[in-house]
Design a protein around this motif. Structure first.
Motif, PDB file in Angstrom:
ATOM      1  N   THR A   5     110.312  24.835  87.258  1.00  0.00           N
ATOM      2  CA  THR A   5     110.368  26.093  86.512  1.00  0.00           C
ATOM      3  C   THR A   5     111.073  25.860  85.186  1.00  0.00           C
ATOM      4  O   THR A   5     111.718  24.836  84.985  1.00  0.00           O
ATOM      5  N   ARG A   6     110.957  26.855  84.320  1.00  0.00           N
ATOM      6  CA  ARG A   6     111.623  26.713  83.017  1.00  0.00           C
ATOM      7  C   ARG A   6     112.113  28.067  82.523  1.00  0.00           C
ATOM      8  O   ARG A   6     111.572  29.117  82.847  1.00  0.00           O
ATOM      9  N   PHE A   7     113.177  28.028  81.743  1.00  0.00           N
ATOM     10  CA  PHE A   7     113.622  29.179  80.975  1.00  0.00           C
ATOM     11  C   PHE A   7     113.489  28.776  79.525  1.00  0.00           C
ATOM     12  O   PHE A   7     114.049  27.761  79.098  1.00  0.00           O
ATOM     13  N   THR A  22     115.601  36.550  83.892  1.00  0.00           N
ATOM     14  CA  THR A  22     114.502  35.586  83.948  1.00  0.00           C
ATOM     15  C   THR A  22     115.029  34.195  84.265  1.00  0.00           C
ATOM     16  O   THR A  22     114.472  33.477  85.103  1.00  0.00           O
ATOM     17  N   SER A  26     114.191  32.034  87.707  1.00  0.00           N
ATOM     18  CA  SER A  26     113.573  30.704  87.567  1.00  0.00           C
ATOM     19  C   SER A  26     114.468  29.632  88.171  1.00  0.00           C
ATOM     20  O   SER A  26     113.987  28.704  88.855  1.00  0.00           O
ATOM     21  N   TYR A  29     114.469  29.999  92.072  1.00  0.00           N
ATOM     22  CA  TYR A  29     113.220  29.551  92.708  1.00  0.00           C
ATOM     23  C   TYR A  29     113.176  28.032  92.784  1.00  0.00           C
ATOM     24  O   TYR A  29     112.788  27.458  93.810  1.00  0.00           O
ATOM     25  N   PHE A  37     114.773  22.744  87.387  1.00  0.00           N
ATOM     26  CA  PHE A  37     114.895  23.869  86.458  1.00  0.00           C
ATOM     27  C   PHE A  37     115.118  23.310  85.060  1.00  0.00           C
ATOM     28  O   PHE A  37     116.056  22.540  84.822  1.00  0.00           O
ATOM     29  N   HIS A 200     105.573  26.921  87.792  1.00  0.00           N
ATOM     30  CA  HIS A 200     105.744  28.368  87.905  1.00  0.00           C
ATOM     31  C   HIS A 200     106.396  28.898  86.630  1.00  0.00           C
ATOM     32  O   HIS A 200     107.463  28.407  86.235  1.00  0.00           O
ATOM     33  N   VAL A 201     105.743  29.875  86.013  1.00  0.00           N
ATOM     34  CA  VAL A 201     106.262  30.501  84.803  1.00  0.00           C
ATOM     35  C   VAL A 201     106.657  31.937  85.136  1.00  0.00           C
ATOM     36  O   VAL A 201     105.797  32.776  85.425  1.00  0.00           O
ATOM     37  N   LEU A 202     107.954  32.210  85.129  1.00  0.00           N
ATOM     38  CA  LEU A 202     108.464  33.573  85.275  1.00  0.00           C
ATOM     39  C   LEU A 202     108.993  34.010  83.919  1.00  0.00           C
ATOM     40  O   LEU A 202     109.802  33.308  83.311  1.00  0.00           O
ATOM     41  N   ARG A 203     108.540  35.164  83.443  1.00  0.00           N
ATOM     42  CA  ARG A 203     108.969  35.644  82.135  1.00  0.00           C
ATOM     43  C   ARG A 203     108.736  37.146  82.051  1.00  0.00           C
ATOM     44  O   ARG A 203     108.139  37.747  82.949  1.00  0.00           O
TER      45      ARG A 203
END
Length: 463
Positions: A5-7, A22, A26, A29, A37, A200-203
């Motif tokens: 994942t990334r921020f 966010t 991330s 997860y 991460f 996985h991209v959470l934003r």
């Protein structure tokens, strides 16, 4: 598959609560699955990106304890890689040069608006079989446009919002490189997610319109698609989008206002995710519980009272030495005198049950570290002729009473009984003499902390 994942914040301002949430999701997860991460700074907006904003993001992440496994990566340091991919796409025919000026493109869009159509680039320089392109104008540096599919749809199963479908005819051929060669946002994001093997991209859901463009670019360069999840915005207490007018919105501001990072993490985790009725839990427990199925598609409403309640819980659980270290700088700035005063951690232990922030705790503790200055009207009200003999007896008994809470409590009760008074009649003037204020913790606990010499001196001074 290893979860990655990334921020990826843009350093155009502080780390706000939406960004912090966010990052938290991330991070959690990746931790839940033993994955990676990544922190990526998307700093291609040269006009708005600043070193101060970058540092504010790093400071906010550090305060929250959201440690990244890789990075931080900076897009401005990856220019050579972006130019390499642009060149490959030009060669493959998935991108092309466009020599239209910004004025010409705006004129196209204005004509479409006038015709009731969606404004977009009309494909003047888009190469197609049998199409004759205009002559290349001299001295004009072209942009590079992505050759977006003309037909079909982009569909993805959003882990928050469900299935989303957008027709390709709604998307024009976006610019992926400016005339000076610098790449644009959506292109950089797609290349970064590809190179960094993001799964996985959470934003925030303000990126929903960017996702079909990025999916088409990823398909064009032969990359695997990540799963996408778009989180709803955080609303203020009034139901409007959370903003500066609602109070502090920078994560670092909340640190300054006296909130503990574990409280902020606990509270943020519940703004868009739930685990039954659980409200208070550690980050270890959160990591164990966290999955994407319990994310909510509805906007979450920020509640300052609820945050204060959560913070109070963590203050009560926190080590007194740690709380004292957090409180002391503010107290020093307010003129606290620590020499000869009770140990600050002990005072913190007495006061922390009833305070919601470190700021409140610091201010409450000041009564032990400054000379009392009781209001004259309050002295007149509470130091009556009926009470003065009891106060004198109290001062005399202070000389030989064992100086602990239990003995002081017993002595005060004896003085009250001997003079026919009730507890408030003696406790209130004692509070004024010793602390300068009427509201304090239990009087016997306060007297014990101040010590025999200070208490006797202050009582005798006012008598």
């Amino acid at each position: 598959m290893t979860v990655r994942t990334r921020f990826a914040p843009s350093p155009t301002g502080y780390l706000h609560l939406g960004g912090a949430r966010t990052a938290l999701y991330s991070w959690a997860y990746a931790r839940h699955f033993g994955g990676t991460f990544i922190l990526r700074i998307e700093d291609t907006d040269l006009e708005r990106s600043t070193p101060e904003a970058v540092q504010a993001i790093l400071d906010g992440m550090k305060w929250l304890g959201l440690e990244h496994d890789e990075g931080p990566f900076y897009q401005m340091k990856r220019m050579d890689r972006y130019r390499e991919v642009v060149a490959q796409m030009l060669e493959a025919g998935t991108a092309y040069h466009c020599y239209c000026s910004p004025e010409e493109v705006e004129a196209m869009r204005e004509r479409m608006r006038a015709a009731g159509e969606k404004p977009r680039y009309d494909g003047t320089w888009r190469p197609e079989p049998g199409k004759v392109l205009p002559p290349v104008p001299e001295g004009v540096k072209p942009v590079v446009r992505f050759k977006n599919p003309l037909d079909g749809e982009v569909t993805w199963n959003d882990v928050v919002k469900g299935t989303i479908t957008i027709a390709n005819k709604e998307l024009d051929d976006l610019v992926i490189a400016r005339p000076d060669g610098t790449p644009t946002y959506n292109f950089c994001v797609a290349v970064d997610d590809w190179d960094m093997k993001i799964t996985h991209v959470l934003r925030g859901d303000d990126h929903v319109n960017n996702t079909p463009r990025q999916i088409n670019i990823l398909r064009a360069i032969g990359a695997e698609l990540p799963q996408y999840g778009h989180l709803p915005m955080i609303l203020g207490p009034d139901g409007a989008k959370l903003s500066k007018r609602h109070g502090a919105v920078s994560v670092v501001n909340y640190a300054d206002e006296g909130y503990l990072p574990e409280a902020m993490l606990n509270y943020l985790s519940r703004l868009g995710w739930s685990h039954g009725d659980d409200e208070i839990f550690s980050m270890e427990q959160f990591i164990q519980w966290f999955d994407l199925s319990n994310l909510t598609a509805s906007p979450a409403q920020f509640n300052f009272d609820k945050l204060a309640w959560v913070n109070n819980h963590y203050i009560k659980q926190a080590d007194n030495e740690r709380l004292a270290a957090l409180a002391r700088p503010r107290m020093e700035a307010n003129g606290a005198q620590f020499d000869g005063a009770p140990p600050l951690p002990v005072v913190i232990g007495l006061l922390k049950e009833r305070t919601n922030t470190i700021v409140e705790l610091s201010d409450a503790a000041m009564l032990f570290y400054r000379e009392p200055q009781p209001d004259a009207a309050l002295l007149t009200q509470h130091v009556t002729d009926a009470v003065k003999p009891a106060l004198a007896a109290f001062a005399q008994r202070c000389a030989d009473v064992e100086w602990n809470k239990a003995a002081l409590s017993a002595m005060i009760k004896e003085v009250l009984a001997a003079h026919g008074l009730k507890m408030p009649q003696l406790a209130m003037p004692l509070r004024l003499f010793v602390t300068g204020q009427l509201q304090t913790p239990a009087i016997d606990a306060v007297l014990e902390l101040f010590g025999r010499d200070v208490v006797r001196a202050r009582v005798q001074k006012f008598l």
